[in-house]
Design a protein around this motif. Structure first.
Motif, PDB file in Angstrom:
ATOM      1  N   ALA A 335      -2.304  73.343  39.349  1.00  0.00           N
ATOM      2  CA  ALA A 335      -2.726  71.952  39.563  1.00  0.00           C
ATOM      3  C   ALA A 335      -1.490  71.068  39.698  1.00  0.00           C
ATOM      4  N   GLU A 336      -1.619  70.032  40.538  1.00  0.00           N
ATOM      5  CA  GLU A 336      -0.521  69.069  40.711  1.00  0.00           C
ATOM      6  C   GLU A 336      -0.884  67.785  39.979  1.00  0.00           C
ATOM      7  N   ILE A 337       0.037  67.313  39.156  1.00  0.00           N
ATOM      8  CA  ILE A 337      -0.169  66.009  38.517  1.00  0.00           C
ATOM      9  C   ILE A 337       0.765  65.034  39.205  1.00  0.00           C
ATOM     10  N   VAL A 338       0.162  64.113  39.962  1.00  0.00           N
ATOM     11  CA  VAL A 338       0.958  63.184  40.766  1.00  0.00           C
ATOM     12  C   VAL A 338       1.083  61.874  39.990  1.00  0.00           C
ATOM     13  N   PHE A 339       2.309  61.397  39.871  1.00  0.00           N
ATOM     14  CA  PHE A 339       2.548  60.165  39.116  1.00  0.00           C
ATOM     15  C   PHE A 339       2.844  59.023  40.079  1.00  0.00           C
ATOM     16  N   ASP A 340       2.224  57.883  39.820  1.00  0.00           N
ATOM     17  CA  ASP A 340       2.524  56.671  40.577  1.00  0.00           C
ATOM     18  C   ASP A 340       3.757  56.057  39.913  1.00  0.00           C
ATOM     19  N   GLU A 341       4.920  56.433  40.439  1.00  0.00           N
ATOM     20  CA  GLU A 341       6.169  56.092  39.753  1.00  0.00           C
ATOM     21  C   GLU A 341       6.383  54.576  39.712  1.00  0.00           C
ATOM     22  N   ALA A 342       5.937  53.861  40.755  1.00  0.00           N
ATOM     23  CA  ALA A 342       6.108  52.408  40.786  1.00  0.00           C
ATOM     24  C   ALA A 342       5.249  51.760  39.703  1.00  0.00           C
ATOM     25  N   TYR A 343       4.018  52.226  39.581  1.00  0.00           N
ATOM     26  CA  TYR A 343       3.105  51.664  38.576  1.00  0.00           C
ATOM     27  C   TYR A 343       3.583  51.988  37.153  1.00  0.00           C
ATOM     28  N   LEU A 344       4.026  53.235  36.957  1.00  0.00           N
ATOM     29  CA  LEU A 344       4.400  53.684  35.605  1.00  0.00           C
ATOM     30  C   LEU A 344       5.816  53.252  35.205  1.00  0.00           C
ATOM     31  N   SER A 347       9.954  57.903  36.495  1.00  0.00           N
ATOM     32  CA  SER A 347       9.843  58.998  37.457  1.00  0.00           C
ATOM     33  C   SER A 347       9.157  60.196  36.807  1.00  0.00           C
ATOM     34  N   ALA A 348       8.777  61.136  37.636  1.00  0.00           N
ATOM     35  CA  ALA A 348       8.174  62.370  37.122  1.00  0.00           C
ATOM     36  C   ALA A 348       9.165  63.092  36.202  1.00  0.00           C
ATOM     37  N   LEU A 349      10.454  62.977  36.519  1.00  0.00           N
ATOM     38  CA  LEU A 349      11.475  63.594  35.652  1.00  0.00           C
ATOM     39  C   LEU A 349      11.494  62.933  34.277  1.00  0.00           C
ATOM     40  N   ASP A 350      11.373  61.573  34.258  1.00  0.00           N
ATOM     41  CA  ASP A 350      11.325  60.859  32.965  1.00  0.00           C
ATOM     42  C   ASP A 350      10.134  61.342  32.149  1.00  0.00           C
ATOM     43  N   ILE A 351       9.001  61.518  32.838  1.00  0.00           N
ATOM     44  CA  ILE A 351       7.781  61.940  32.143  1.00  0.00           C
ATOM     45  C   ILE A 351       7.941  63.364  31.616  1.00  0.00           C
ATOM     46  N   SER A 352       8.530  64.210  32.428  1.00  0.00           N
ATOM     47  CA  SER A 352       8.765  65.588  31.990  1.00  0.00           C
ATOM     48  C   SER A 352       9.657  65.600  30.753  1.00  0.00           C
ATOM     49  N   ARG A 353      10.689  64.757  30.770  1.00  0.00           N
ATOM     50  CA  ARG A 353      11.612  64.705  29.631  1.00  0.00           C
ATOM     51  C   ARG A 353      10.871  64.273  28.369  1.00  0.00           C
ATOM     52  N   ALA A 354      10.014  63.243  28.500  1.00  0.00           N
ATOM     53  CA  ALA A 354       9.256  62.763  27.338  1.00  0.00           C
ATOM     54  C   ALA A 354       8.321  63.856  26.813  1.00  0.00           C
TER      55      ALA A 354
END
Ligand SMILES: *Cc1c(COP(=O)(O)O)cnc(C)c1O
Length: 399
Positions: A335-344, A347-354
């Protein structure tokens, strides 16, 4: 028994797949039991590998097989076998020899596991371009490019199996065999589908390496080589500890053709890739379990887990889950989890790190993180793990 390090070790939820750096996967209880039983016994290690050869041959359709300390070690041993064949002098020389030691490989197939081939003393000879990547054309490497690169120094051709469609393996094999050359296939992570246990052999490959610590759920430090009996014999000669005298040496005839060799190395180049008795027995039990398991039910379970994650995250702002289509490939659905980086505002990398630094630690695949998405591979997940992924994603994306 209480082992404080294990009791206190922070829990990891692995939604990233059977990655070596995340300790692969979990073994089945039957596998652990078999390993515990093997640990109470003594063996002639050659007998274990002769048994392994039979079990692997039955599971793959190959003439013979061998348990290695991982698929990467399997590639090194396969390269050593293609260079030395049954020539004891060359076995003694490796990794430096004047015997033919060039392995031809398609340029786009080169990767970090090149070390595995080169460790045996092989020199990699690159051929072909993948024009599709640069948009310069529509073709990847072609079989004729391998053929014109063959020289008297060539000992084998390497093929890295993967999702990227390239030239047909059976055509490559036909060409190689016409020149008397074996083809080595790196199929380390090509399970599931279980049909791949037989597929590469059916295509004519001479040596195929699989990882034992990935989808097979064997001991993490194991792998399989399946292939031609003469090459497996060369592997056994260069891998096992043969600190014995010729006078009393009586290796299993199904593993070592005594009439074809003029002596043997007491320690060959593979001696450093020792495989324990527990690992051999565990891997073989895991392999038999894998062959007999209900693969359709397993794929269904994976889809259900992904569906559960998608449903629970539906409506969370800034996240969109794309579910894979249900197909008959037998592969692990992703499955792909797509992040709306502008809204959030991250970046997806920041989210992965968290996720990785949270409690519990959650690992998702960063394979496509630069497209703004993380991937969920359900292979190592259960319901509890899926729930944690949902909770942590909600927290991270709402903070
Ligand atoms: C995992 C992997 C290997 C190495 O397998 P191990 O069993 O970890 O040694 C080699 N090649 C590819 C393509 C892999 O994915």
């Amino acid at each position: 028994m209480e082992i404080p390090f294990l009791e206190n070790y922070p829990r990891i939820i692995n939604g990233a797949g059977t990655l070596t750096r995340l300790s692969g996967t979990l073994m089945r209880p039957e596998t652990l039991q078999a390993m515990a039983q093997a640990a109470t016994m003594f063996f002639d290690m050659a007998d274990l590998q002769a048994w392994a050869s039979k079990v692997i041959a039955a599971a793959t359709g190959a003439e013979a097989g061998y348990v290695t300390s991982g698929a990467a070690a399997g590639l090194t041993l396969a390269a050593a076998a293609c260079i030395a064949r049954l020539d004891v002098k060359v076995m003694e020389e490796l990794p430096v020899t004047n015997a033919p030691h060039e392995i031809i490989i398609a340029r786009p197939h080169r990767n970090s596991y090149d070390h595995a081939f080169r460790a045996a003393g092989a020199k990699l000879v690159e051929v072909g371009w993948d024009d599709r990547v640069a948009g310069a054309g529509i073709r990847g490497p072609e079989v004729w490019e391998f053929e014109v690169a063959i020289t008297p120094q060539t000992c084998a051709i390497a093929y890295v199996a993967g999702a990227l469609p390239s030239f047909p393996l059976n055509k490559l094999v036909q060409m190689a065999h016409a020149h008397g050359l074996p083809v080595i296939v790196d199929a380390a992570a090509q399970l599931p589908p279980a049909s791949n246990l037989r597929y590469f052999i059916e295509q004519g490959a001479d040596m195929v390496a699989f990882s034992g610590g990935k989808a097979l759920r064997g001991p993490q430090s194991t792998g399989i080589l399946a292939g031609r009996a003469d090459l497996i014999a060369s592997v056994a000669l260069q891998h096992l500890d043969w600190d014995v005298s010729l006078e009393t040496w009586s290796p299993p005839p199904t593993l070592i053709p005594l009439d074809k060799i003029r002596g043997f190395p007491h320690h060959g180049i593979g001696r450093g890739f020792k495989v324990g008795k527990e690992e051999i027995v565990g891997l073989l039990v895991a392999l038999q379990n894998y062959v007999n398991q209900d693969h359709v039910a397993e794929v269904k379970r994976w889809h259900e887990l992904l569906h559960q994650i998608a449903t629970a995250l539906d409506g969370v702002k800034g996240i969109q889950v794309r579910l894979p289509a249900e197909d008959r490939s037998g592969r692990v659905p992703i499955a792909e989890i797509v992040f709306d980086e502008a809204y959030l505002h991250r970046s997806a990398l920041d989210i992965s790190r968290a996720l990785v630094q949270g409690t519990p630690r959650v690992f998702l695949s960063e394979r496509r993180v630069h497209e703004g998405l993380l991937l969920v591979n359900p292979f190592n997940l259960d319901e509890r793990g899926a729930k944690v992924i949902i909770e942590r994603l909600r927290e991270v994306c709402s903070s």
